[in-house]
Scaffold this active site. Structure first.
Site, short mmCIF file in Angstrom:
data_model
loop_
_atom_site.label_atom_id
_atom_site.label_comp_id
_atom_site.label_asym_id
_atom_site.label_seq_id
_atom_site.Cartn_x
_atom_site.Cartn_y
_atom_site.Cartn_z
N GLU A 256 0.85 -1.20 0.00
CA GLU A 256 0.00 0.00 0.00
C GLU A 256 0.88 1.24 0.00
OE1 GLU A 256 -3.17 -0.08 2.91
OE2 GLU A 256 -3.58 -2.18 2.48
N ARG B 186 -0.95 8.94 8.91
CA ARG B 186 -0.84 7.51 9.20
C ARG B 186 -0.42 6.71 7.97
NH1 ARG B 186 -4.72 3.23 8.51
NH2 ARG B 186 -5.90 4.84 7.42
N HIS C 216 -8.69 9.76 2.42
CA HIS C 216 -8.28 8.64 1.56
C HIS C 216 -8.41 9.11 0.13
CE1 HIS C 216 -7.92 4.73 -0.27
NE2 HIS C 216 -7.62 4.20 0.92
N HIS D 18 -11.23 9.99 5.93
CA HIS D 18 -11.03 8.55 6.17
C HIS D 18 -10.58 8.23 7.60
CE1 HIS D 18 -10.19 4.41 5.16
NE2 HIS D 18 -8.90 4.54 5.42
N ARG E 8 -0.24 8.71 1.52
CA ARG E 8 -1.62 9.07 1.26
C ARG E 8 -1.89 10.58 1.20
NH1 ARG E 8 -5.45 5.26 4.69
NH2 ARG E 8 -4.66 3.64 3.33
C1 SIN Z 1 -7.18 0.89 2.27
O1 SIN Z 1 -7.44 -0.29 2.14
O2 SIN Z 1 -6.78 1.62 1.38
C2 SIN Z 1 -7.38 1.47 3.63
C3 SIN Z 1 -6.40 0.93 4.55
C4 SIN Z 1 -6.13 1.89 5.63
O3 SIN Z 1 -6.80 2.92 5.72
O4 SIN Z 1 -5.19 1.65 6.38
#
Ligand code: SIN
Length: 548
Positions: A123, A392, A246, A357, A296
């Site tokens: 991610e 985060r 997000h 988010h 993010r």
């Molecule tokens: C996601 O799956 O993109 C969200 C995961 C997260 O917010 O840590």
């Protein structure tokens, strides 16, 4: 105490991963009440798609996970806290697996024959694959395990449809001496009775506050209740300006809040926008070397900028051509949800927009979740212990939610003797509720609710300015006064509790954003676009004496 209240050793408010993990740990030594506003599985956890960031691959290391966490956190993480949480991850994950949680294996993905080899997701902000996941319904899988364990535990009593209104503290009752948290007033939504829970410790685990924004990935329960209750009880609230947006929520009239996990980009999805000929083109190379997998805050701001620059309504994730079988295994929930919105992600680019988010700030605690107010703890998204800093790192939150309760239980054990000895005693009065009802009450509540969410989105969103923040401040001030008036005059309802909490959380976000005179991580103020070295690691603290 000469009360007709309900007595438990411990009260946990909230039933997501952090709350239920706390309940299970505390139940090893005492009785625990878990109160939750709606059904036990109506939580942010239940919607978590990505997974749990955890160092389990021998090509990964704690130091690398720490480095990625600190980089995403923009020099605001507490390094010692981050290190301790990251290092405690593997043993907590093993406990969870032994309780029945299933994480997707490489075998299931057709990548290895070794059944124990977990398939690790990637991610934004991570330089290694380290996300344990159950397809894309990881939160639901963890939530189910924890609910089963809590229901089987005879020391735990679960109160669904019970909404905490306020913490009971000795100062609130006008008692002299140190402030102690004695429990909480809780509305039983079905019987409409306000119950008094009296306990030795209380843990706030109500999740975040995404509902203060018009567009959010969060479920309706995320109204900032724990943060608002902590604030009213004189706990310190830290770093609420760092609200994470997000980057990729499905842009579809059918469903406004469905998340398209960052893991989709981790599996090769590329962010694109339409050029003036209507062709999809990449744009993230203009913003960060990690492109679609940048942290993010950077991706959300880049998308916001592209949408404002071009006047378009959404950008796209392009992950076409991986094959239906892959999507059904790796992203079953996303695949299905997109299909129902008319998008076949194997053939069509996915339209996405940013939305609120995750709340990186919260009730200020130490590494053990202790707030500094005797008997009061906070965990998970409700808390701010320094792990996430100003932004985060993806999938670090479930890790935190599972790990910190183990530290909390140890801290409670150490402090319990002193709590028993020093906790003040006396008569705790029942909650006094107004009895008036008014036919336009609901209209007023809904109007205020909508107004807050709209101006928070417009003025306190991804890009802020002093003027916008001041506007938001003057609006929230009026609404808060109105709510307090209604609150005391009218019969108490869940709607009113949530509106009151949401308005408090919104005001704390605004005050925090006004206090930080720089841009850092998730907080961007166009009037202070630079990151100031001297503000590194300087927490924004809001406490009751400060705000109106
Ligand atoms: C996601 O799956 O993109 C969200 C995961 C997260 O917010 O840590």
């Amino acid at each position: 105490m000469d009360n007709k209240g309900r007595f438990f050793d411990h009260l946990v408010i909230g039933s997501g991963a952090a709350g239920l993990s706390t309940a299970l740990r505390l139940a090893e030594k005492g009785t625990v009440a878990v109160v939750t506003k709606r059904e036990i599985d109506n939580t942010n956890t239940n919607y978590a798609q990505g997974g749990v960031a955890c160092v389990i691959d021998n090509k990964d290391s704690y130091n690398e996970h720490l480095k990625d966490t600190l980089y995403a956190g923009a020099n605001m993480c507490d390094e010692a806290v981050a290190r301790k949480i990251i290092m405690a991850g593997p043993s907590c994950i093993n406990e969870l697996i032994s309780m029945g949680t299933h994480f997707t294996t490489k075998g299931e993905m057709g990548e290895s024959k070794n059944k124990k080899d977990y398939h690790l997701g990637m991610e934004g902000g991570h330089k290694k694959r380290r996300i344990l996941h159950s397809g894309d319904i990881t939160g639901n899988e963890i939530q189910k395990t924890l609910i089963d364990a809590c229901k089987k535990n005879s020391n735990i009593q679960i109160f669904e449809n019970h909404a905490a209104i306020d913490l009971i503290t000795s100062w609130r009752l006008g008692w002299m001496g140190d402030n102690f948290c004695l429990g909480a007033y809780v509305l039983d939504i079905k019987s409409e009775e306000v119950k008094t829970f009296l306990t030795l410790t209380t843990t706030l685990a109500t999740g975040g506050a995404g509902k203060v924004y018009l567009f959010t990935s969060n479920p309706d329960v995320a109204c900032g209740g724990g943060i608002a209750m902590g604030y009213r009880a004189n706990a310190q609230i830290a770093n609420m300006e760092f609200f994470q947006f997000h980057p990729t929520i499905l842009y579809s009239p059918a469903r406004k809040n469905f998340l398209i996990s960052e893991a989709v980009r981790g599996e090769g999805g590329i962010l694109k926008i339409k050029n003036n000929k209507g062709n999809l083109v990449e744009f993230m190379h203009k913003y960060h070397e990690m492109q679609s997998l940048a942290p993010r805050d950077i991706v959300a701001r880049a998308i916001d900028n592209e949408l404002k620059r071009t006047g378009q309504e959404c950008v796209f994730i392009d992950i076409r051509g991986k094959g239906e079988a892959f999507f059904k295994l790796r992203f079953p929930g996303i695949y299905k949800e997109c299909l129902s919105a008319g998008i076949d992600i194997n053939k069509d680019p996915i339209p996405v927009v940013p939305a609120a988010h995750y709340c990186c700030g919260g009730v200020k605690t130490d590494i053990n979740g202790y707030t500094g107010l005797n008997g009061l703890y906070a965990v998970g998204e409700t808390a701010c212990n320094g792990f996430h800093g100003a932004n985060r790192l993806a999938s670090n939150s479930l890790l935190e939610a599972l790990v910190v309760p183990s530290f909390l239980a140890q801290d409670v054990e150490e402090k319990l003797g002193s709590i028993r000895e020093n906790r003040p005693t006396g008569h705790v009065p029942d909650w006094k509720t107004g009895s008036a009802t008014n036919s336009d009450e609901l209209v007023v509540i809904h109007h205020n609710w909508d107004e807050i969410r709209r101006f928070m989105w417009d003025y306190v969103g991804i890009c802020r300015t002093n003027k916008r923040l001041e506007r938001a401040k003057s609006r929230i001030r009026n609404i808060r006064k109105e709510i307090e008036k209604y609150y005391w005059d009218f019969f108490i309802t869940l709607d009113l509790i949530e509106l009151r909490d949401m308005s408090t959380a919104a005001e704390i976000i605004i005050d925090s954003a006004l206090q930080r005179k720089e841009s850092r991580g998730l907080h961007f103020n166009a009037d202070y676009p630079k990151t100031e070295k001297e503000l590194e690691l300087v927490n924004t603290i809001i406490s009751r004496s400060h705000a109106i």
